[in-house]
Design a protein around this motif. Structure first.
Motif, PDB file in Angstrom:
ATOM      1  N   GLY A  28       0.868  -1.326  -0.104  1.00 57.84           N
ATOM      2  CA  GLY A  28      -0.052   0.032  -0.100  1.00 57.84           C
ATOM      3  C   GLY A  28       0.932   1.133  -0.053  1.00 57.84           C
ATOM      4  N   SER A  29       0.293   2.500   0.017  1.00 51.59           N
ATOM      5  CA  SER A  29       1.113   3.720   0.062  1.00 51.59           C
ATOM      6  C   SER A  29       1.558   3.867   1.743  1.00 51.59           C
ATOM      7  CB  SER A  29       0.271   4.817  -0.307  1.00 51.59           C
ATOM      8  OG  SER A  29      -0.911   4.872   0.120  1.00 51.59           O
ATOM      9  N   PHE A  30       0.457   4.125   2.409  1.00 49.26           N
ATOM     10  CA  PHE A  30       0.665   4.427   3.714  1.00 49.26           C
ATOM     11  C   PHE A  30      -0.650   4.161   4.592  1.00 49.26           C
ATOM     12  CE2 PHE A  30       0.760   7.274   7.539  1.00 49.26           C
ATOM     13  CZ  PHE A  30       2.169   6.968   8.004  1.00 49.26           C
ATOM     14  N   PRO A  31      -0.474   3.773   5.858  1.00 46.80           N
ATOM     15  CA  PRO A  31      -1.884   3.107   6.674  1.00 46.80           C
ATOM     16  C   PRO A  31      -2.879   4.337   6.699  1.00 46.80           C
ATOM     17  CG  PRO A  31       0.048   2.554   7.675  1.00 46.80           C
ATOM     18  CD  PRO A  31       0.635   3.261   6.766  1.00 46.80           C
ATOM     19  N   SER A  32      -3.970   4.102   6.529  1.00 51.59           N
ATOM     20  CA  SER A  32      -5.083   5.252   6.464  1.00 51.59           C
ATOM     21  C   SER A  32      -5.078   5.637   8.240  1.00 51.59           C
ATOM     22  CB  SER A  32      -6.382   4.794   6.118  1.00 51.59           C
ATOM     23  OG  SER A  32      -6.850   3.651   6.846  1.00 51.59           O
ATOM     24  N   PRO A  33      -5.998   6.464   8.496  1.00 55.44           N
ATOM     25  CA  PRO A  33      -6.045   6.650   9.903  1.00 55.44           C
ATOM     26  C   PRO A  33      -6.772   5.506  10.843  1.00 55.44           C
ATOM     27  CG  PRO A  33      -6.728   8.614   8.933  1.00 55.44           C
ATOM     28  CD  PRO A  33      -6.280   7.679   7.811  1.00 55.44           C
ATOM     29  N   LYS A  34      -7.714   5.023  10.073  1.00 54.83           N
ATOM     30  CA  LYS A  34      -8.433   3.658  10.658  1.00 54.83           C
ATOM     31  C   LYS A  34      -7.367   2.457  10.896  1.00 54.83           C
ATOM     32  CE  LYS A  34     -12.999   4.942   9.704  1.00 54.83           C
ATOM     33  NZ  LYS A  34     -13.716   5.388  10.999  1.00 54.83           N
ATOM     34  N   VAL A 115      11.764 -12.442  -2.040  1.00 52.95           N
ATOM     35  CA  VAL A 115      10.330 -12.083  -2.744  1.00 52.95           C
ATOM     36  C   VAL A 115      10.892 -11.887  -4.105  1.00 52.95           C
ATOM     37  CG1 VAL A 115       8.799  -9.802  -3.387  1.00 52.95           C
ATOM     38  CG2 VAL A 115       9.292 -10.399  -0.999  1.00 52.95           C
ATOM     39  N   THR A 116       9.907 -12.566  -4.977  1.00 54.12           N
ATOM     40  CA  THR A 116       9.992 -12.491  -6.494  1.00 54.12           C
ATOM     41  C   THR A 116       9.149 -11.641  -7.282  1.00 54.12           C
ATOM     42  OG1 THR A 116       8.857 -14.584  -6.702  1.00 54.12           O
ATOM     43  CG2 THR A 116      11.467 -14.861  -6.391  1.00 54.12           C
ATOM     44  N   ALA A 117       8.201 -11.014  -6.658  1.00 59.39           N
ATOM     45  CA  ALA A 117       7.209 -10.463  -7.357  1.00 59.39           C
ATOM     46  C   ALA A 117       6.534  -9.096  -6.222  1.00 59.39           C
ATOM     47  CB  ALA A 117       5.944 -11.094  -7.800  1.00 59.39           C
ATOM     48  N   VAL A 118       6.382  -8.143  -6.976  1.00 57.01           N
ATOM     49  CA  VAL A 118       5.835  -7.076  -6.135  1.00 57.01           C
ATOM     50  C   VAL A 118       4.439  -6.572  -6.860  1.00 57.01           C
ATOM     51  CG1 VAL A 118       6.165  -4.319  -5.180  1.00 57.01           C
ATOM     52  CG2 VAL A 118       8.284  -6.294  -5.277  1.00 57.01           C
ATOM     53  N   PHE A 119       3.402  -6.442  -5.855  1.00 52.85           N
ATOM     54  CA  PHE A 119       2.278  -5.863  -6.274  1.00 52.85           C
ATOM     55  C   PHE A 119       1.868  -4.677  -5.642  1.00 52.85           C
ATOM     56  CE2 PHE A 119       2.495 -10.429  -7.038  1.00 52.85           C
ATOM     57  CZ  PHE A 119       2.024 -10.575  -8.381  1.00 52.85           C
ATOM     58  N   CYS A 120       1.312  -3.803  -5.976  1.00 53.42           N
ATOM     59  CA  CYS A 120       0.858  -2.527  -5.622  1.00 53.42           C
ATOM     60  C   CYS A 120      -0.471  -2.251  -5.523  1.00 53.42           C
ATOM     61  CB  CYS A 120       1.523  -1.159  -6.349  1.00 53.42           C
ATOM     62  SG  CYS A 120       3.190  -1.171  -6.118  1.00 53.42           S
ATOM     63  N   ASN A 121      -1.056  -1.967  -4.537  1.00 57.10           N
ATOM     64  CA  ASN A 121      -2.581  -2.006  -4.332  1.00 57.10           C
ATOM     65  C   ASN A 121      -2.879  -0.320  -4.610  1.00 57.10           C
ATOM     66  OD1 ASN A 121      -5.194  -1.776  -3.445  1.00 57.10           O
ATOM     67  ND2 ASN A 121      -4.835  -2.637  -1.373  1.00 57.10           N
ATOM     68  N   GLY A 122      -3.181  -0.115  -6.179  1.00 56.14           N
ATOM     69  CA  GLY A 122      -3.599   1.209  -6.339  1.00 56.14           C
ATOM     70  C   GLY A 122      -2.402   2.141  -6.945  1.00 56.14           C
ATOM     71  N   THR A 123      -2.697   2.940  -7.663  1.00 57.05           N
ATOM     72  CA  THR A 123      -1.620   3.703  -8.707  1.00 57.05           C
ATOM     73  C   THR A 123      -0.619   4.551  -7.596  1.00 57.05           C
ATOM     74  OG1 THR A 123      -3.357   5.625  -8.776  1.00 57.05           O
ATOM     75  CG2 THR A 123      -3.107   3.872 -10.654  1.00 57.05           C
TER      76      THR A 123
END
Length: 174
Positions: A28-34, A115-123
């Motif tokens: 992810g980018s950074f954890p949300s406040p929640k 790790v052999t693969a990286v996946f990003c949750n969103g742009t």
């Protein structure tokens, strides 16, 4: 988000969620406040990350407060979850407002876990990964549609198809 909401310096974020090894790292980018309040990833009740991970791994969908079940989904399937950003200045939960980034040491985690693969949750996480981590990891990331409730254009079925096609080969089914 209120136009009067102030920028706040926040961090460090959450520690990586991983075991001793992982074939795939989901960022992810950074954890949300929640999420920060809960002390765990994807803590917003409408974020579809955990139901999606359960569906892709064949696990039961965990209750929002069942952090152990969420942790087990990741560990049992040789995955890892972290964020690109360790600390930043941000307005509320708005990824678009992120500035003054201090990145996490993703390269060290990638090496340690194999790790052999990286996946990003969103742009946003994809853009941040490319800027701060790709030069050090050497692993290009697959940017997947965000599981955030703000990405309402992507239904759960569409998310399942996109994420399943990309992440499916890396999910260890014990």
């Amino acid at each position: 988000m209120s136009a009067r909401q102030e920028f706040t310096r926040v961090g460090p974020g959450l520690p990586p969620l991983c075991g001793d090894r992982a074939g795939a790292l989901i960022l992810g980018s950074f954890p949300s406040p929640k999420s920060r309040a809960q002390g765990f990833y994807y803590g917003h009740p409408r974020n579809r990350f955990w139901p999606l991970m359960a569906s892709l791994t064949g696990e039961p969908a965990p209750a929002r407060e069942d952090l152990d079940a969420k942790r087990e989904i990741i560990l049992r399937h040789d995955l890892a979850v972290w964020d690109v950003i360790r600390a930043c200045t941000i307005r509320g939960a708005s990824d678009a407002s992120i500035r003054d980034v201090e990145p996490n040491d993703l390269a060290a985690l990638v090496r340690r876990l194999g790790v052999t693969a990286v996946f990003c949750n969103g742009t946003t996480s994809g853009r941040l990964y490319e800027k701060y981590a790709l030069p050090r990891t050497g692993l290009p990331a697959v940017v997947l549609p965000s599981t955030s409730p703000a990405n309402a254009a992507w239904t759960m079925d569409r998310l399942r198809q996109a994420w399943g096609a990309a992440l499916g080969p890396f999910v260890n089914n014990p």
